[in-house]
Design a protein around this motif. Structure first.
Motif, PDB file in Angstrom:
ATOM      1  N   SER A  42       1.415   4.382   0.788  1.00 12.17           N
ATOM      2  CA  SER A  42       0.908   5.486   1.594  1.00 12.17           C
ATOM      3  C   SER A  42       1.708   5.568   2.879  1.00 12.17           C
ATOM      4  O   SER A  42       2.490   4.667   3.200  1.00 12.17           O
ATOM      5  CB  SER A  42      -0.586   5.276   1.879  1.00 12.17           C
ATOM      6  N   ILE A  92       0.865  -1.178   0.000  1.00 11.71           N
ATOM      7  CA  ILE A  92       0.000   0.000   0.000  1.00 11.71           C
ATOM      8  C   ILE A  92       0.901   1.227   0.000  1.00 11.71           C
ATOM      9  O   ILE A  92       1.642   1.467   0.959  1.00 11.71           O
ATOM     10  CB  ILE A  92      -0.935  -0.001   1.222  1.00 11.71           C
ATOM     11  N   SER A 151     -12.879   2.882  -0.285  1.00 13.30           N
ATOM     12  CA  SER A 151     -11.562   3.487  -0.473  1.00 13.30           C
ATOM     13  C   SER A 151     -11.390   4.110  -1.857  1.00 13.30           C
ATOM     14  O   SER A 151     -10.432   4.856  -2.076  1.00 13.30           O
ATOM     15  CB  SER A 151     -10.460   2.440  -0.241  1.00 13.30           C
ATOM     16  N   THR A 196      -8.395   0.769  -4.526  1.00 12.16           N
ATOM     17  CA  THR A 196      -7.110   1.395  -4.852  1.00 12.16           C
ATOM     18  C   THR A 196      -6.850   1.450  -6.351  1.00 12.16           C
ATOM     19  O   THR A 196      -5.932   2.159  -6.791  1.00 12.16           O
ATOM     20  CB  THR A 196      -5.946   0.652  -4.170  1.00 12.16           C
TER      21      THR A 196
END
Length: 916
Positions: A304, A302, A328, A610
């Motif tokens: 982030s 991920i 998300s 995502t």
């Protein structure tokens, strides 16, 4: 031999025939009677069982992740409770301001609102409690973290403002020196009002502070940090932890974040010290958290980062990191709005946090010690955690996990060794062939689903047509994966049958009809046991690498194996095999489904969301790659979790029904996508795009003017922009002919227009890179003046293939000192963001490598051009007439997308060549 008339083994039925019930075969031999049950199962029973498992899994997911407490009013909560209704008033007030980015007027208004709310809490606090409220102004600073997304970067900031609220008991002299920090950010990206990210977090903190200010009897202080600058690179947390005088008093940090909007805010990072997660688990009313999320996040899967990384790496603190992850796909888009915030979301987080903070603040001690030192020793001290149905949280430490896992592994190996020694060579070959069935299952499940992933971009208007309707992945990927898994396992089953036929043919005492039935029974049993082998291998690997989510392998290994041992296994080699009992499957799968079904479904939904921002360098990622990731994940889940269930299908007439059902489901889903019946994006789940007016002056040096002005349209969502451009028009051309280097990333596929782009900007806005000294002696040193012409958000890249080291300073202080600096792809990035009064003129001192005389001959391998010495992009959050026109015609299924490295709606590009 005596045969009963109803015997079915004499002439095996086809898959379409119903089996006879209670049919048996008796054989007399040496006074012994052999009884063999019918090898056929009713397809109805199997299909009912399959439907029951699917329904149970969905029910677990709904209860674990979608069941939220009812919002309550201030009157119901009382002075010391938490009210979502009151918290929503703060969310409404902040989102009404629209996007509030660093340096904007809207952020000033948001800051003032939070400050006034904090002062109001102070005025109404309990008389035994002291409440300090401070508007903390941040001077310039530099964030030198080098892990994860910060590799090859230095983040600079200036002129930030935070609201800091501290609650501490009046009569505890040591309370001020031991504080719990609760943190979140006020600022948003430029593309959204940020109802989820993170106005909801700020609202929860304000309501928590109000409630806690009415309690007495604490032993420790609680600090609420409402910071700004998080969206520009975690600058708010870094500035507090390095500049505020209370930073030395913090013993534990709690960060509130959002990667979606609403739902349950769960713990996705905890530790390194386990004190916080252990205490949270003991007092939280609706505990929610999964260590598998921590494993994914820490692995870099991920892309982030949160403020918790600053608290852990820079301040050496332990604690908890919470995040909303529902929906998300709306993250950092226009759809991060109050209307999509699910009722009960704030109540869930607020009540959990209130219980935890009251308990922690009253605890006789808080954890101390450096988190990074604890991180190094996490092999023994780290906590493994997961919740069950959102009502109970299991927490145990890694040292206990090691003992538990090692014990299970050793016992499993002993059982297998004993079984193989007793069974001899035939047992070893049978095990190998049953494991082959698992391998074939994986190969075909992955092959079928990945094949669809490759085909999908060719058949749909979007490579990711399921984003707005995630249920489509069931038909598009899960159905082919299930078909492949069944096919692969059945091939292994047939291979196993062929081998066992040769083994049983040597047993002259049994008739061919009985042998045929026994072979089917034994093949089924070996296929079932092979499922435990794959989970045993995963447990061994997870235990070796200390992966926290290895408990899932334990859960899927022990109950099915225990059920088999209790209801099926025998140590007597003389006992003939029987069909597996349905009770074995029900007993074996009950606990694994209860613990993990919801996790797998939630994780799949998060991954699907995502895809909206999957292509970080637009045009550089193959369109099929995101589909392959989702298809592989779904196929893996099916192979891992259905291996036991599918072993029951081979003796039933359900195979044909499953094949037809999966083909029909896939066909309908594919048809819906192909014909455009189901849109890939909607107004509430939009495609992420950027519209930027670019003024490119990279060909300018020392007054030579070659200015290129155009509007660029690109998307981080995979796929071409043909449909969008058809609606926008405005002279946009699309393709890969024009690569736009935005310094922090490149756009390799996009759309652009040069029409009517001369208005809305001025040449006085063009930033300058001016060389005012260049000394070539033993070491070449070049001094460059960087003038951003008023821009307070910019990115500068230094060519580390030419430059050994550098220093960076504004007019008053040195921001980046000389020393070892990391780089990525030969560049070190300096990223700046600050308030309205930030400096805009800087001095950069470059120290060249010793072979600087050859530097001008080096070229950029990607484009065959000479790499510049410096690249600079300055951003302005304003609309030019052309940009405004494009945005007005932007389709409703599109939304601007913002992140720390993406440009605002007006960007200037310039560079300094190596051979200046």
């Amino acid at each position: 031999m005596r045969r009963r008339p109803e015997t079915s083994s004499e002439k095996p039925s086809s898959a379409s025939q119903e089996p006879s019930s209670e049919s048996e075969i008796d054989q007399k031999d040496a006074g012994a009677k052999v009884r063999v049950n019918s090898p056929r199962r009713s397809p109805f029973v199997f299909l009912t069982l399959f439907a029951l498992i699917v329904y149970s899994s969905w029910s677990v997911y709904q209860h674990q992740f979608q069941s939220l407490p009812a919002p309550i009013t201030a009157e119901q909560a009382g002075k010391r409770g938490f009210s979502e209704i009151e918290a929503l008033k703060h969310v409404q007030a902040l989102t009404d301001l629209g996007p509030h980015t660093v340096g904007s007027d809207a952020l000033d208004l948001a800051f003032e609102y939070v400050l006034e709310a904090a002062k109001n809490i102070k005025e109404k606090a309990h008389w035994e409690v002291d409440v300090d409220v401070e508007a903390f102004h941040v001077r310039s600073g530099a964030n030198h973290m080098a892990g994860g997304l910060f590799m090859g970067k230095t983040l600079l900031y200036s002129d930030l403002n935070h609201v800091v609220l501290r609650i501490l008991p009046k009569f505890e002299s040591e309370a001020a020196q031991n504080a719990i920090l609760v943190s979140s950010h006020i600022d948003t990206v430029f593309s959204t009002g940020g109802a989820g990210d993170c106005s909801s977090c700020i609202a929860v903190m304000l309501e928590l502070a109000r409630g806690i200010s009415q309690w007495a009897g604490f032993k420790h202080a609680v600090i609420f940090l409402f910071n700004t600058g998080e969206e520009e690179g975690l600058n708010g947390a870094h500035s507090f932890i390095t500049q505020h005088p209370w930073n030395e008093t913090v013993r534990m940090a709690i960060d509130l974040e959002a990667m979606g909007i609403g739902g349950k805010s769960g713990i996705f990072q905890a530790g390194p010290h386990p004190w916080a997660i252990e205490n949270f688990a003991s007092v939280a009313k609706y505990p929610s958290g999964q260590i598998i999320a921590q494993d994914f996040f820490s692995s870099g899967a991920i892309k982030s980062a949160t403020d918790f990384q600053v608290y852990k790496e820079v301040a050496g603190l332990s604690g908890l990191d919470f995040a909303y992850t529902d929906n998300s796909a709306v993250y950092h888009t226009k759809n991060d709005k109050l209307e999509l915030l699910k009722p009960g979301s704030l109540q869930h987080l607020g009540e959990n946090m209130l219980s935890f903070l009251i308990h922690s603040a009253a605890s006789p001690h808080l954890p101390k010690g450096n988190a990074m030192e604890q991180e190094e020793n996490k092999g023994q001290n780290a906590a493994i955690f997961f919740d069950i149905l959102g009502t109970y949280m299991v927490v145990f430490r890694q040292n206990f996990a090691n003992m538990l896992y090692n014990s299970v592994i050793i016992q499993s190996l002993l059982i297998w060794i004993t079984s193989l020694l007793m069974g001899g060579y035939p047992a070893a070959v049978s095990l190998a062939l049953s494991c082959l069935s698992v391998i074939l299952m994986w190969i075909l499940a992955l092959g079928f689903s990945v094949l669809v992933a490759f085909i999908l971009p060719l058949a749909s208007s979007s490579p990711v047509p399921y984003v707005a309707n995630p249920w489509l992945v069931v038909g598009l990927f899960a159905a082919p994966a299930l078909l492949g898994a069944l096919t692969g396992q059945h091939l292994g089953y047939l291979f196993l049958q062929t081998y066992l036929s040769t083994v049983y043919s040597k047993r002259k005492l049994l008739s061919p009809a009985i042998q045929a039935d026994l072979i089917k029974f034994e093949s089924e049993r070996w296929i079932y046991k092979a499922g435990s082998v794959q989970w045993l291998l995963l447990l061994v690997m997870g235990n070796y690498y200390k992966i926290g989510s290895s408990y899932l392998a334990l859960v899927w290994l022990v109950p099915p194996t225990f059920a088999y041992g209790l209801l099926e296994a025998t140590l007597s080699p003389a006992r003939l095999p029987k069909p597996l009992k349905l009770a074995t499957l029900l007993m074996g799968l009950a606990v694994p489904i209860l613990i993990s079904a919801g996790i797998f479904i939630q994780l799949a939904g998060t991954i699907i969301g995502t895809m909206v921002r999957f292509d970080r360098n637009p045009g550089s990622t193959p369109e099929w790659l995101g589909n392959v990731i989702i298809a592989a994940f779904i196929a893996a889940v099916i192979c891992l979790t259905l291996v036991y269930l599918l072993s029951f299908v081979h003796l039933s007439g359900a195979k044909r029904s499953i094949v037809l059902g999966t083909c029909l489901l896939f066909g309908l889903s594919f048809l819906a996508v192909f014909l455009g019946i189901v849109p890939p994006f909607t107004e509430d789940t939009a495609r992420a795009v950027n519209v930027v007016h670019v003024v490119d002056t990279t060909g300018i040096f020392e007054g030579k003017r070659d200015i290129s002005s155009y509007v660029s349209l690109f998307s981080t969502t995979p796929g071409e922009l043909t449909k969008e451009v058809e609606q926008i028009k405005e002279g946009l051309n699309c393709g890969r002919d024009k690569v736009v280097d935005f310094v922090a990333f490149s756009v390799k596929y996009g759309c652009w227009t040069y029409d009517d782009t001369e208005d809305g900007w001025s040449e006085s806005d063009i930033p300058l890179l001016h060389v005012y000294r260049d000394v070539k002696k033993k070491a070449r040193i070049t001094r460059v003046s960087v003038d951003t012409k008023g821009s307070i958000r910019w990115i500068l890249a230094v060519n580390t293939e030419e430059i050994e080291d550098f220093r960076f300073e504004d007019n008053s202080e040195e921001l980046v000192q000389s020393g070892i600096k990391s780089s990525v792809d030969g560049w070190h990035i300096i990223q700046f963001s600050g308030g309205k009064h930030s400096p805009t003129i800087f001095n950069l001192t470059l120290i060249w490598k010793s072979d600087f005389t050859q530097s001008a001959q080096k070229v950029d391998g990607q484009r065959g051009e000479q790499r510049p010495l410096l690249k600079l992009r300055t951003d302005w959050n304003r609309l030019t007439p052309k940009t405004e026109m494009v945005l007005e015609k932007l389709p409703s299924w599109c939304s601007l997308f913002g992140k720390s490295t993406s440009p605002h709606t007006l960007a200037f590009l310039t560079s300094l060549p190596v051979d200046f």
